[in-house]
Design a protein around this motif. Structure first.
Motif, PDB file in Angstrom:
ATOM      1  N   GLY A 234       0.797  -1.198  -0.089  1.00  0.00           N
ATOM      2  CA  GLY A 234       0.085  -0.044   0.039  1.00  0.00           C
ATOM      3  C   GLY A 234       0.804   1.428  -0.132  1.00  0.00           C
ATOM      4  O   GLY A 234       0.392   2.321   0.133  1.00  0.00           O
ATOM      5  N   GLU A 278       5.275  -5.723   1.961  1.00  0.00           N
ATOM      6  CA  GLU A 278       4.623  -6.360   0.825  1.00  0.00           C
ATOM      7  C   GLU A 278       4.348  -5.560  -0.271  1.00  0.00           C
ATOM      8  O   GLU A 278       3.015  -5.502  -0.735  1.00  0.00           O
ATOM      9  CB  GLU A 278       3.248  -7.266   1.264  1.00  0.00           C
ATOM     10  CG  GLU A 278       3.533  -8.365   2.319  1.00  0.00           C
ATOM     11  CD  GLU A 278       2.144  -8.973   2.864  1.00  0.00           C
ATOM     12  OE1 GLU A 278       2.377  -9.890   3.635  1.00  0.00           O
ATOM     13  OE2 GLU A 278       1.028  -8.295   2.294  1.00  0.00           O
ATOM     14  N   GLY A 280       3.407  -3.710  -3.663  1.00  0.00           N
ATOM     15  CA  GLY A 280       2.801  -4.143  -5.126  1.00  0.00           C
ATOM     16  C   GLY A 280       3.326  -2.829  -5.781  1.00  0.00           C
ATOM     17  O   GLY A 280       4.142  -2.865  -6.589  1.00  0.00           O
ATOM     18  N   VAL A 281       2.289  -2.079  -5.916  1.00  0.00           N
ATOM     19  CA  VAL A 281       2.262  -0.635  -6.602  1.00  0.00           C
ATOM     20  C   VAL A 281       3.575  -0.202  -6.594  1.00  0.00           C
ATOM     21  O   VAL A 281       4.333   0.331  -7.579  1.00  0.00           O
ATOM     22  CB  VAL A 281       1.197   0.412  -6.129  1.00  0.00           C
ATOM     23  CG1 VAL A 281       1.539   1.671  -6.398  1.00  0.00           C
ATOM     24  CG2 VAL A 281      -0.112  -0.043  -6.491  1.00  0.00           C
ATOM     25  N   TYR A 376      -1.856  -3.909 -11.336  1.00  0.00           N
ATOM     26  CA  TYR A 376      -3.142  -4.359 -11.609  1.00  0.00           C
ATOM     27  C   TYR A 376      -3.853  -4.012 -13.109  1.00  0.00           C
ATOM     28  O   TYR A 376      -4.798  -3.468 -13.130  1.00  0.00           O
ATOM     29  CB  TYR A 376      -4.047  -3.532 -10.519  1.00  0.00           C
ATOM     30  CG  TYR A 376      -3.644  -3.946  -8.787  1.00  0.00           C
ATOM     31  CD1 TYR A 376      -3.787  -4.931  -8.517  1.00  0.00           C
ATOM     32  CD2 TYR A 376      -2.751  -2.888  -8.246  1.00  0.00           C
ATOM     33  CE1 TYR A 376      -3.182  -5.152  -7.116  1.00  0.00           C
ATOM     34  CE2 TYR A 376      -2.408  -3.121  -7.042  1.00  0.00           C
ATOM     35  CZ  TYR A 376      -2.400  -4.183  -6.609  1.00  0.00           C
ATOM     36  OH  TYR A 376      -2.009  -4.339  -5.192  1.00  0.00           O
TER      37      TYR A 376
END
Ligand SMILES: Cc1ncc(COP(=O)(O)O)c(C=O)c1O
Length: 417
Positions: A234, A278, A280-281, A376
């Motif tokens: 996040g 963790e 992602g973005v 995504y």
């Protein structure tokens, strides 16, 4: 990541056709290195577990493994992919709200960290521990984190007042009484607390709240067993100057906040659990561009539409309203500047890749490159009307095909005819 018209022709000769994605390896590696350095310089032990769901291109997952990162997965499909990539099972974190008995038992058997989301999952793990009294079963718990600030404003995604994942801290007392009775089997211990919470603003304050909550729960309920404090993903990635977000926290800002708490919290400072993130973005958004070719340019009721051979399903399948950073790549540089929308190759009116941009107007056969589309996107785009496009990796200016365009046979291989 500016490309020339001849770069594009070179890329298209590799993919065989447009549209296609372009992945810049160096950026992905730099994000890993910079995130790791920001955290490791402030707190150790530290682990970066890459969020597979954000973009599980095997090419990227392999880089994570080579660099010593872990895999964060949320389904059996992703778990099995991480194993196939060659990750040690101990370096796979299995999250997500729906895991079958077989998923949980397989992952526990392998020594992966399973962060359980709900009572039925805990029951599966406890029953498994009872059946295997000779084995030490190590589990994690996802904790539901409230993110309402002093003004009563919730920072959870979509401004939801309450998130749905994990065990509720409001019911901690009764939850842990139940847990404790389950955990009486002394071969089952809670080694990880996980607090990922998707937020509206990705602010440092959210991570402060998550880290403090996890440390408090660890100290109060699992002081002797917790080995991992996992704050989830996040984080904002590196911000492109054309994106509308201002005062975005840097990797250093996030690390300063999270590590500062771990270094000063009584329980954490004396126990020194492994800090897990963790991302992602932050790892992958700025590493991928989508390139599509102009198929037509037309004016309807005074509005200019540039139709390309790719779609919003490829570049923004969540149909968010942002115009992502972009580049118009034309055969000649003397196009007149106009205001137009770039629309996609599907039959849906809402298939709009860029809305009312003002730029040199391309013509048929020119290209549009949309940047910052690594997160995504390709994991969320079905072969809607068209098969999945090819993907090329840019390795310091050398291009390598890492996924060819999907064929008709591949799209329909599991259907009965
Ligand atoms: C458990 C978990 N970890 C990590 C992430 C990655 O989040 P982001 O891509 O915003 O960094 C997500 C995203 O939803 C998630 O659910």
């Amino acid at each position: 990541m500016g490309l020339s018209y001849s770069d594009i022709l070179k890329l298209e000769s590799i993919t065989g056709s447009s549209p296609f994605y372009l992945v810049v390896r160096q950026r992905f590696e730099r994000n890993f290195d910079d995130l790791t350095a920001a955290f490791e310089s402030r707190y150790q032990p530290f682990t970066l577990a890459y969020s597979y769901k954000t973009n599980y291109l095997p090419y990227l997952c392999q880089i994570i493994k080579q660099k010593g990162g872990w895999a964060e997965v949320v389904s059996r499909m992703e778990y099995d992919l991480a194993i196939r990539i060659g990750h040690d099972a101990e370096k796979i974190i299995f999250n997500g709200p729906v895991k079958t008995q077989d998923d949980i038992e397989r992952a526990l058997d392998n020594g992966s960290i399973v962060n359980l989301d709900c009572r039925p999952e805990l029951d599966i793990a406890a029953a498994y521990a009872h059946r295997h009294p000779d084995r030490s079963i190590r589990i994690g718990l996802r904790i539901n984190i409230g993110l309402s600030d002093e003004a009563g404003r919730s920072h959870i995604q979509n401004s939801l007042k309450v998130g749905r994942f994990g065990f509720a801290p409001a019911a901690l007392h009764s939850q842990f009484l139940i847990l404790n009775s389950k955990l009486q089997t002394d071969n089952l211990k809670v080694v990880s607390l996980h607090g990922h919470t998707s937020t509206t603003d990705r602010s440092a304050w959210c991570f402060e709240t998550i880290t403090k909550t996890l440390c408090r729960i660890a100290g109060e309920h699992f002081a002797d067993t917790i080995e991992y404090i996992n704050v989830g993903g996040g984080f904002f990635g590196r911000m492109h100057p054309d994106m509308p977000f201002k005062n975005v926290p840097s990797f250093e800002d996030y690390a300063q906040t999270i590590c500062g708490i771990l270094n000063t919290d009584n329980w954490a400072a004396s126990t020194r659990p492994t800090l897990v993130i963790e991302p992602g973005v932050a790892m992958v958004a700025d590493c991928v561009s989508f390139v599509a070719k102009v198929a037509s340019v037309k004016t309807i009721a005074g509005r200019l539409f540039v139709t390309v051979d790719g779609s919003a399903f490829h570049a923004k399948p969540t149909f968010h309203s942002l115009n992502m950073p972009h580049q118009i790549i034309t055969k000649d540089d003397n196009r007149s500047v106009q205001t137009f929308s770039v629309v996609g190759s599907t039959c849906m009116e809402k298939d709009i890749l860029l809305t009312d941009i003002t730029a040199p107007l391309p013509s048929v056969g020119d290209y549009i490159k949309i940047d910052n589309v690594g997160a995504y996107t390709l994991v969320m785009s079905p072969p809607f009307i068209h098969p999945a496009p090819a993907i090329v990796a840019d390795e310091d200016g050398r291009y390598k095909l890492i996924r060819r365009k999907q064929t008709l046979d591949e799209v329909f291989s599991n259907y009965s005819f």
